[in-house]
Design an enzyme around this catalytic site. Sequence first.
Site, PDB file in Angstrom:
ATOM      1  N   CYS A  81     -74.304  25.831  12.513  1.00  0.00           N
ATOM      2  CA  CYS A  81     -75.646  26.473  13.230  1.00  0.00           C
ATOM      3  C   CYS A  81     -76.010  25.565  14.587  1.00  0.00           C
ATOM      4  O   CYS A  81     -76.366  24.313  14.292  1.00  0.00           O
ATOM      5  CB  CYS A  81     -76.804  26.529  12.123  1.00  0.00           C
ATOM      6  SG  CYS A  81     -78.180  27.154  12.940  1.00  0.00           S
ATOM      7  N   ARG A  94     -80.467  24.476  15.251  1.00  0.00           N
ATOM      8  CA  ARG A  94     -81.075  23.694  14.091  1.00  0.00           C
ATOM      9  C   ARG A  94     -82.175  22.859  14.682  1.00  0.00           C
ATOM     10  O   ARG A  94     -82.945  22.269  13.973  1.00  0.00           O
ATOM     11  CB  ARG A  94     -80.086  22.714  13.604  1.00  0.00           C
ATOM     12  CG  ARG A  94     -79.319  23.578  12.504  1.00  0.00           C
ATOM     13  CD  ARG A  94     -78.125  22.464  11.915  1.00  0.00           C
ATOM     14  NE  ARG A  94     -77.195  22.385  12.667  1.00  0.00           N
ATOM     15  CZ  ARG A  94     -76.188  21.248  12.478  1.00  0.00           C
ATOM     16  NH1 ARG A  94     -76.172  20.392  11.376  1.00  0.00           N
ATOM     17  NH2 ARG A  94     -74.917  21.331  13.491  1.00  0.00           N
ATOM     18  N   TRP A 145     -83.409  33.701  14.769  1.00  0.00           N
ATOM     19  CA  TRP A 145     -83.195  34.854  15.766  1.00  0.00           C
ATOM     20  C   TRP A 145     -81.773  34.821  16.562  1.00  0.00           C
ATOM     21  O   TRP A 145     -80.928  33.826  16.206  1.00  0.00           O
ATOM     22  CB  TRP A 145     -84.486  35.025  16.916  1.00  0.00           C
ATOM     23  CG  TRP A 145     -84.331  33.369  17.665  1.00  0.00           C
ATOM     24  CD1 TRP A 145     -83.446  32.795  18.455  1.00  0.00           C
ATOM     25  CD2 TRP A 145     -85.334  32.142  17.327  1.00  0.00           C
ATOM     26  NE1 TRP A 145     -83.957  31.389  18.762  1.00  0.00           N
ATOM     27  CE2 TRP A 145     -84.752  30.969  18.063  1.00  0.00           C
ATOM     28  CE3 TRP A 145     -86.352  32.252  16.390  1.00  0.00           C
ATOM     29  CZ2 TRP A 145     -85.508  29.967  18.223  1.00  0.00           C
ATOM     30  CZ3 TRP A 145     -87.058  30.892  16.651  1.00  0.00           C
ATOM     31  CH2 TRP A 145     -86.740  29.803  17.338  1.00  0.00           C
ATOM     32  N   GLU A 190     -73.501  36.282  19.988  1.00  0.00           N
ATOM     33  CA  GLU A 190     -73.252  36.796  18.481  1.00  0.00           C
ATOM     34  C   GLU A 190     -72.941  38.224  18.585  1.00  0.00           C
ATOM     35  O   GLU A 190     -72.246  38.922  17.856  1.00  0.00           O
ATOM     36  CB  GLU A 190     -74.326  36.653  17.516  1.00  0.00           C
ATOM     37  CG  GLU A 190     -74.748  34.783  17.270  1.00  0.00           C
ATOM     38  CD  GLU A 190     -75.772  35.045  16.142  1.00  0.00           C
ATOM     39  OE1 GLU A 190     -76.775  34.490  16.441  1.00  0.00           O
ATOM     40  OE2 GLU A 190     -75.060  34.899  15.149  1.00  0.00           O
TER      41      GLU A 190
END
Length: 379
Positions: free
Chosen positions: A73, A76, A245, A250
Amino acid sequence: MDTTERTVAPVPNWDEVEEFVHLFHAEQPDQPVPLSMRLSQIRERIERTGTYQHTPAELEFGARVAWRNSSRCIGRLYWRSLRVLDRRAATSSQQIHACLCEHLRLATNGGRVRPVISVFAPATPHRPAPVLWNGQLVRYAGYRRLDGAVIGDAAHIGLTDVVRHLGWQAPGGWFDVLPWVIQMPGEKPQLHDIPRELVHEVPLAHPDHPGIGELGLRWHSVPVISNMRLSIGGIDYPLAPFNGWYMGTEIGARNLVDPDRYNLLPLVAQILGLDTSTEETLWRDRALVELNVAVLHSFRAAGVKITDHHTESRRFLTHLEREESEGRIVPTDWSWIVPPVSGGLTPVFHRYYDYAELRPNFYLDDAARARAAGQCPIH
Ligand code: ARG
């Protein structure tokens, strides 16, 4: 594959219990119950009942640290702000449905998307946990036509078949939101509709190329991952949907672009009038950038929180510095952190990272993956 596999838990591993309780007390001192007393309390509970319950403070800390430890991720930096909803008391599929609806509402927050996790009952040695088959709370159906062409999200053809089997009337469109498949312990999976008004979506358009807007593309505002197991101090929470969000790539570089998803680059290139006769024109790259412009532009225009990969890469480096100054390593998977467009333009590309598997964390089990892919029998 047995759909209940891994939903019954073994007795919590004592090393994991100790490691977690020590971490909690080291990072959040001044707890009402001191460390040694809490450990003996937990040991006694496990001996008597085969499991133990996290306090609300332990649960909140555990969920936040599971995010902090998620090496794939890039977002973070905000791990401390995760809002943790304790849903362990929801015992019927109706209650779970209501809590999932509330999650969507709170996370979407009218477009000002907030990171939220809802933690449902854990798996124990006596009782398996409820699970959701869907990989995310909002996902689009996929249909394979007789001629082999795909309508919708090709990644969800399997799950779409499952929900049709369970009685869903498929509209057959490009962006049909799939209903939820909730499975209570020891029961058959059940279909649950998502109230339409809770599914916030953004219609996609390009600021300079009206043809892209005319395609009728859209995407949902919030990615809520709903099939990863949260593991804290030896306790497994198979149903613990969480969200942040979106980062534009992506959607604009993966969901709409991967050949096994929407595979839209050829269409976008055609609308842009690009020469696709040879790779050397870089038509794919040019179409990709414009599609990403469209995603960021459209979310902004709709007032929905989103981030771009340049900004998020810089924030991730801030996160690294902050964590390191507090004496922690930041386990990081380069191949997931580097954005799928313009990787070398972002600072996260140009360095190495620590590798480690720290707990608490989130895990994607084979059975959960198979359920989300519709590869499980519905008995
Ligand atoms: N990549 C996934 C998707 O496109 C979402 C993963 C989580 N992303 C996030 N920004 N929290 O749906």
